[in-house]
Design a protein around this motif. Structure first.
Motif: not given
Length: 84
Positions: A8-17, A73-75
């Motif tokens: 999940d690229m968007v959730a991973t991005g939020k996680n990175i931030e 974040v893996v879906d």
């Protein structure tokens, strides 16, 4: 049917931030560590429009003092038909 895990690229991005901020690092700090001329790649990671390369993920995990699995974040909800 096979359950194909996807990132999940968007959730991973939020996680990175979130992890970057928790580690007390700025976007500029990451830009300097990775040797990027501009911060655009890091902003793309955080927006989920691009993913860090594997080698950058390794460095990012070390900087943030987490495992790569804690960044991604893996879906697993995507089903795919596998043909033989």
């Amino acid at each position: 049917m096979f359950m194909m895990p996807t990132i999940d690229m968007v959730a991973t991005g939020k996680n990175i931030e979130r992890l970057r901020k928790a580690a007390g690092l700025s976007v500029r700090d990451l830009q300097d560590v990775f040797g990027f001329a501009t911060p655009q790649a890091i902003y793309k990671w955080q927006r989920g429009t691009a993913m860090p390369t594997i080698d950058n993920l390794v460095v990012l995990a070390a900087l943030l003092q987490v495992k790569i699995d804690d960044i991604l974040v893996v879906d697993a909800a995507i089903q795919v038909q596998i043909s033989a």
